[in-house]
Design a protein around this motif. Structure first.
Motif, PDB file in Angstrom:
ATOM      1  N   GLN A 189      19.797   8.699   0.690  1.00  0.00           N
ATOM      2  CA  GLN A 189      18.552   9.242   0.150  1.00  0.00           C
ATOM      3  C   GLN A 189      17.759   8.220  -0.659  1.00  0.00           C
ATOM      4  O   GLN A 189      16.716   8.536  -1.209  1.00  0.00           O
ATOM      5  N   GLY A 190      18.273   6.989  -0.772  1.00  0.00           N
ATOM      6  CA  GLY A 190      17.523   5.927  -1.430  1.00  0.00           C
ATOM      7  C   GLY A 190      18.093   5.512  -2.771  1.00  0.00           C
ATOM      8  O   GLY A 190      19.156   5.959  -3.187  1.00  0.00           O
ATOM      9  N   PHE A 216      11.658  -4.864   7.103  1.00  0.00           N
ATOM     10  CA  PHE A 216      11.826  -5.985   6.178  1.00  0.00           C
ATOM     11  C   PHE A 216      13.057  -6.842   6.456  1.00  0.00           C
ATOM     12  O   PHE A 216      13.252  -7.862   5.810  1.00  0.00           O
ATOM     13  N   GLY A 217      13.909  -6.402   7.363  1.00  0.00           N
ATOM     14  CA  GLY A 217      15.083  -7.175   7.721  1.00  0.00           C
ATOM     15  C   GLY A 217      16.300  -6.818   6.895  1.00  0.00           C
ATOM     16  O   GLY A 217      16.205  -6.206   5.832  1.00  0.00           O
ATOM     17  N   TYR A 268      23.554  -8.757  -1.698  1.00  0.00           N
ATOM     18  CA  TYR A 268      23.099  -9.364  -2.940  1.00  0.00           C
ATOM     19  C   TYR A 268      23.736  -8.644  -4.122  1.00  0.00           C
ATOM     20  O   TYR A 268      23.706  -7.419  -4.206  1.00  0.00           O
ATOM     21  N   GLU A 269      24.299  -9.420  -5.036  1.00  0.00           N
ATOM     22  CA  GLU A 269      24.845  -8.866  -6.267  1.00  0.00           C
ATOM     23  C   GLU A 269      24.109  -9.501  -7.439  1.00  0.00           C
ATOM     24  O   GLU A 269      24.077 -10.717  -7.579  1.00  0.00           O
ATOM     25  N   ASN A 323      21.844  -4.952   0.986  1.00  0.00           N
ATOM     26  CA  ASN A 323      21.645  -5.599   2.291  1.00  0.00           C
ATOM     27  C   ASN A 323      20.193  -5.549   2.739  1.00  0.00           C
ATOM     28  O   ASN A 323      19.845  -6.114   3.772  1.00  0.00           O
ATOM     29  N   CYS A 324      19.353  -4.857   2.002  1.00  0.00           N
ATOM     30  CA  CYS A 324      17.945  -4.670   2.361  1.00  0.00           C
ATOM     31  C   CYS A 324      17.090  -5.750   1.697  1.00  0.00           C
ATOM     32  O   CYS A 324      17.101  -5.891   0.472  1.00  0.00           O
ATOM     33  N   ASN A 325      16.348  -6.496   2.502  1.00  0.00           N
ATOM     34  CA  ASN A 325      15.507  -7.563   1.944  1.00  0.00           C
ATOM     35  C   ASN A 325      14.486  -7.031   0.939  1.00  0.00           C
ATOM     36  O   ASN A 325      14.288  -7.629  -0.116  1.00  0.00           O
ATOM     37  N   LEU A 326      13.837  -5.914   1.245  1.00  0.00           N
ATOM     38  CA  LEU A 326      12.854  -5.349   0.327  1.00  0.00           C
ATOM     39  C   LEU A 326      13.519  -4.910  -0.971  1.00  0.00           C
ATOM     40  O   LEU A 326      13.039  -5.216  -2.065  1.00  0.00           O
ATOM     41  N   CYS A 327      14.635  -4.204  -0.862  1.00  0.00           N
ATOM     42  CA  CYS A 327      15.340  -3.707  -2.048  1.00  0.00           C
ATOM     43  C   CYS A 327      15.766  -4.862  -2.950  1.00  0.00           C
ATOM     44  O   CYS A 327      15.603  -4.799  -4.173  1.00  0.00           O
TER      45      CYS A 327
END
Length: 134
Positions: free
Chosen positions: A53-54, A115-116, A122-123, A10-14
């Protein structure tokens, strides 16, 4: 060798970073599952608290070998062609590991504000075994 990357879908940067890795690697080394895929998390024994934790990197040949957060990012970089040169240089600079870890924590904890947040998870088309909902 296969490695599994558990990322925030769900993270735009990720997602942008996963898409970059997809382009560079084309599923040869890395496979992906979003942290929102509860079935895959269960399969790997990953909890919601772990996800806080990322990013998580799992060695497919030795699943007990795992990296998380900035350590996972460094290991992913090291595994890319010629990436070890950059990671080794980064690690050799005094204080950079500490600074990098703090920087990662700030980005991780404020990623949606900075980053929104995506409206749809996204998959990756290079998903982990059984994790694609397609």
């Amino acid at each position: 060798m296969n490695y599994y990357i558990i990322y925030d879908g769900n993270c735009n940067l990720c997602v942008t970073l996963v898409q970059l890795l997809e382009t560079l690697d084309k599923g040869k080394l890395f496979h992906y599952a979003p942290m929102q895929d509860e079935q895959t998390l269960l399969q790997w024994g990953i909890t919601a608290e772990d996800c806080e934790q990322g990013v998580i990197l799992i060695d497919g040949n030795e699943p007990q070998r795992r990296w998380q957060g900035s350590n996972a990012a460094e290991e992913m970089g090291r595994l890319l062609p010629a990436g070890n040169i950059f990671v080794d240089t980064y690690r050799a600079l005094p204080g950079m590991k500490w600074v990098g870890d703090r920087f990662y924590e700030q980005i991780r904890d404020h990623r949606y504000a900075l980053f929104g947040k995506r409206s749809n998870t996204y998959e990756s088309s290079y998903c982990t075994d059984g994790s694609c909902n397609r």
